[in-house]
Enzyme design. Structure first.
Site, short mmCIF file in Angstrom:
data_model
loop_
_atom_site.label_atom_id
_atom_site.label_comp_id
_atom_site.label_asym_id
_atom_site.label_seq_id
_atom_site.Cartn_x
_atom_site.Cartn_y
_atom_site.Cartn_z
N LYS A 183 0.76 -1.49 0.04
CA LYS A 183 0.23 0.12 0.05
C LYS A 183 1.31 0.83 0.60
O LYS A 183 1.67 1.56 0.97
CB LYS A 183 -1.17 -0.16 0.82
CG LYS A 183 -1.94 0.78 1.24
CD LYS A 183 -2.41 2.35 0.81
CE LYS A 183 -2.26 2.85 1.76
NZ LYS A 183 -2.12 4.43 0.75
N GLU A 258 9.67 1.30 10.88
CA GLU A 258 10.31 2.21 10.29
C GLU A 258 9.87 3.47 10.46
O GLU A 258 9.17 4.13 9.69
CB GLU A 258 11.15 1.99 9.02
CG GLU A 258 11.86 0.64 9.05
CD GLU A 258 13.22 0.66 9.10
OE1 GLU A 258 13.70 1.47 9.89
OE2 GLU A 258 13.76 -0.53 8.81
N CYS A 292 13.78 10.28 7.22
CA CYS A 292 13.82 10.13 8.36
C CYS A 292 15.09 10.32 8.81
O CYS A 292 14.86 10.75 10.43
CB CYS A 292 13.32 8.80 8.51
SG CYS A 292 13.98 7.76 7.45
N GLU A 391 10.38 15.80 15.17
CA GLU A 391 10.40 16.43 13.73
C GLU A 391 9.56 17.51 13.16
O GLU A 391 8.80 17.20 12.70
CB GLU A 391 10.11 14.94 13.17
CG GLU A 391 10.88 14.31 11.72
CD GLU A 391 10.18 13.02 11.16
OE1 GLU A 391 9.34 12.06 11.95
OE2 GLU A 391 11.57 12.21 10.31
P1 NAD Z 1 2.13 9.13 7.49
O1 NAD Z 1 2.06 7.96 8.46
O2 NAD Z 1 1.06 9.38 7.32
O3 NAD Z 1 2.02 7.72 6.07
C1 NAD Z 1 3.15 7.12 5.65
C2 NAD Z 1 1.89 6.00 4.74
O4 NAD Z 1 0.93 4.79 5.89
C3 NAD Z 1 0.87 5.68 4.10
O5 NAD Z 1 1.00 4.88 2.80
C4 NAD Z 1 -0.34 6.58 4.36
O6 NAD Z 1 -1.27 6.15 3.27
C5 NAD Z 1 -0.25 4.74 5.07
N1 NAD Z 1 -1.29 5.49 6.23
C6 NAD Z 1 -1.87 6.49 6.86
N2 NAD Z 1 -2.71 6.13 8.13
C7 NAD Z 1 -2.98 4.74 7.86
C8 NAD Z 1 -3.55 3.44 8.98
N3 NAD Z 1 -4.41 4.52 9.56
N4 NAD Z 1 -3.51 2.60 8.65
C9 NAD Z 1 -2.52 2.01 8.15
N5 NAD Z 1 -2.00 3.21 7.19
C10 NAD Z 1 -1.24 4.02 7.08
O7 NAD Z 1 3.32 9.18 7.22
P2 NAD Z 1 3.62 10.44 5.86
O8 NAD Z 1 3.54 11.58 6.76
O9 NAD Z 1 3.37 10.00 4.68
O10 NAD Z 1 6.07 9.89 5.93
C11 NAD Z 1 6.54 10.75 6.91
C12 NAD Z 1 6.92 10.31 8.66
O11 NAD Z 1 7.11 9.15 7.79
C13 NAD Z 1 7.52 10.84 8.78
O12 NAD Z 1 7.04 10.90 9.96
C14 NAD Z 1 9.24 10.14 8.64
O13 NAD Z 1 10.22 10.10 9.06
C15 NAD Z 1 8.40 8.74 8.26
N6 NAD Z 1 8.99 8.21 7.35
C16 NAD Z 1 10.10 6.97 7.92
C17 NAD Z 1 11.38 6.17 7.84
C18 NAD Z 1 12.22 5.41 8.06
O14 NAD Z 1 12.62 4.51 7.58
N7 NAD Z 1 12.43 5.31 9.41
C19 NAD Z 1 11.47 6.58 6.41
C20 NAD Z 1 10.60 7.33 5.68
C21 NAD Z 1 9.40 8.10 6.15
#
Ligand code: NAD
Length: 489
Positions: A183, A258, A292, A391
């Site tokens: 997804k 992650e 991240c 962050e």
């Molecule tokens: P997010 O958590 O909003 O979304 C991430 C994913 O989760 C997307 O595919 C989204 O559609 C899905 N999602 C959202 N709500 C959901 C739910 N209730 N149930 C299941 N899936 C759901 O995060 P974002 O804003 O898209 O990304 C930014 C964040 O991701 C930052 O905090 C960043 O640090 C983190 N990040 C971490 C890494 C790592 O490897 N540690 C890498 C990239 C980003």
């Protein structure tokens, strides 16, 4: 620079990719994709719901119990190798999609496409070299351990590095024999749909790799809660990660998380500043700070604090921001709400009297609807304020001085996060003491993220998550150990 750019037309239909075929959403609904460089819709994706997720999970199960599951590990590895080559052959097409979808400068998108190919190459090579052990036991017994796939794995991918995170997560899961349901984020997923099409083209059996698009709270939540999913790999924000892990816990499904970071860069007075400064800038400017592992806190030994800030400030002032196609230092942020969030941090800093030492510029002819913010270097940011601990996920570097090694470690460990840290010093003993003392999944000494890190286990401690992806270590997470005890006299 033009307000418009002649991108190639998007060829992926607004559909899921399930069982090696394009499949419309059960409801027929679609979602628009917005170009962050100009704020305009330019494509559409399928609006997936729980029913679409059901279809993808069923396809993956059939593949796991059928042709994909029966394929020898060496054959699986060969397919991953072919996918690596296909990604390499289509790198420019994938990079252009990624640049437009995420708003990243072309050079960054090209590096991401190359890294994606490298993940498949790495994991293709590992597929038939990952094995169990025998364990010494009393006479008359033989004890074996086997590494088995979980079955059907779910992968929830964020928008900041779709190609790279897909490569590291799905590459490791396929190499260990799982069938995958992915997804991607609703903000950026076109490169991944094209990638799934490429996987079908190189011969992956039907259902081995499926993509369902849609909103996180609908399709993502349905995947996290699905009883047919045997392992979840989630990359995203800490609150969503907690929600996904909570759903998974209801049915005792293993999860890799992650999550975010607030990477400290510790610069000691004996550091080689000529080597450090360009890396410090890149670590926060890359992908407009939406990384991240961004080095978003700068901790400098007090005796050289002013000098470092003065030199870094000049570098920040020279940074240019503009649309993805202009290929400048920074692209736009992903969406309007992310821009608002970053501007909110900057407004708080101004209200609190935090000084700006250096600030980049947005190109005058960047499209008015794009989500642009200038890179900022801020000084004397209090360790425990919001800007010092949370962050930002934007190109904002928070600088603070430290007095000695113990003070540096105290500040480095003062956030909820622990993903990646950088240490800049020529003192060998200090390098090792700090590498041990900093609570973080990775510590880089006199470099930061060098080489891309496909081979390097990656993941966090504390609110940065748990479990590891990348490197061979990822294969342990994507498999489960079975112990077999034979009594044969
Ligand atoms: P997010 O958590 O909003 O979304 C991430 C994913 O989760 C997307 O595919 C989204 O559609 C899905 N999602 C959202 N709500 C959901 C739910 N209730 N149930 C299941 N899936 C759901 O995060 P974002 O804003 O898209 O990304 C930014 C964040 O991701 C930052 O905090 C960043 O640090 C983190 N990040 C971490 C890494 C790592 O490897 N540690 C890498 C990239 C980003």
């Amino acid at each position: 620079m033009n307000a418009q750019h002649a991108w190639a037309p998007v060829t992926t239909p607004p559909q899921h990719f399930i069982d090696n075929r394009w499949v419309p959403a059960v409801t027929g609904a679609t979602l628009p994709m917005i170009d962050p460089s100009d704020g305009r819709p330019f494509a559409a994706i399928a609006f997936g719901t729980a029913e679409d997720v059901d279809g993808a999970v069923a396809a993956a199960r059939r593949a796991f119990e059928g042709p994909w599951g029966r394929l020898a590990p060496a054959e699986k590895g060969r397919l991953l190798g072919r996918l690596a080559r296909a990604v390499g052959d289509h790198a420019e097409e994938l990079a252009l999609l990624e640049a437009r979808d995420c708003g990243k400068p072309l050079k960054q998108a090209r590096a991401d496409a190359a890294a994606c190919a490298r993940y498949f190459e790495f994991y293709g090579g590992a597929s038939d070299k990952f094995h169990g052990e025998t364990i010494p036991y009393p006479a008359g017994y033989t004890v074996l351990t086997w590494r088995e796939p979980h079955g059907v794995t779910g992968h929830i991918i964020p928008w900041n590095y779709p190609l790279q995170i897909f490569g590291r997560s799905v590459g490791g899961a396929l190499a260990t024999g799982n069938a995958c349901v992915v997804k991607p984020a609703e903000d950026a997923c076109l490169s991944l749909l094209r990638l799934a099409e490429l996987a079908a083209g190189v011969g992956f059996p039907d259902g081995a790799l499926n993509i369902v698009t849609g909103l996180g709270r609908e399709a993502g939540a349905a995947l996290a809660a699905h009883r047919g999913i045997d392992h979840i790999s989630f990359t995203g924000s800490p609150p969503t990660g907690a929600a996904v892990a909570g759903e998974a816990a209801r049915r005792h499904c293993p999860v890799t998380l992650e999550l975010g970071g607030k990477g400290p860069q510790l610069v000691f007075a004996d550091a080689d500043l000529d080597a450090a400064l360009p890396v410090l800038v890149n670590a926060i400017v890359q992908n407009a700070g939406q990384t991240c592992s961004a080095g978003s806190r700068l901790l400098v030994e007090a005796s050289r604090y002013d000098e470092v800030l003065e030199r870094l400030g000049r570098r920040f002032a020279a940074l240019k921001v503009g649309p993805a196609w202009a290929d400048l230092d920074c692209g736009p942020l992903i969406r309007a709400s992310q821009l608002e969030r970053v501007l909110g941090f900057l407004a708080d800093a101004e209200r609190d009297g935090i000084a700006v030492v250096g600030r980049g510029t947005v190109a005058a002819d960047a499209p008015a609807g794009g989500y642009y913010v200038e890179p900022h270097l801020l000084r004397d940011v209090p360790v425990h304020c919001r800007l010092g601990c949370e962050e930002v996920f934007g190109p904002v570097l928070a600088a603070m001085p430290f007095v000695d090694e113990a003070d540096a470690v105290r500040i480095a460990n003062a956030t909820e996060f622990g993903l990646v840290a950088g240490v800049w010093t020529r003192d060998g003993g200090r390098q090792l003491r700090l590498a041990r003392a900093i609570r973080s999944g990775q510590v880089f000494v006199n470099n930061y993220g060098a080489g891309g890190g496909v081979e390097l286990p990656f993941g966090g401690v504390k609110s940065s998550g748990h479990g590891r992806e990348k490197g061979l270590e990822a294969l342990y997470g994507f498999s489960v150990l079975k112990t077999v005890v034979l009594q044969h006299g």
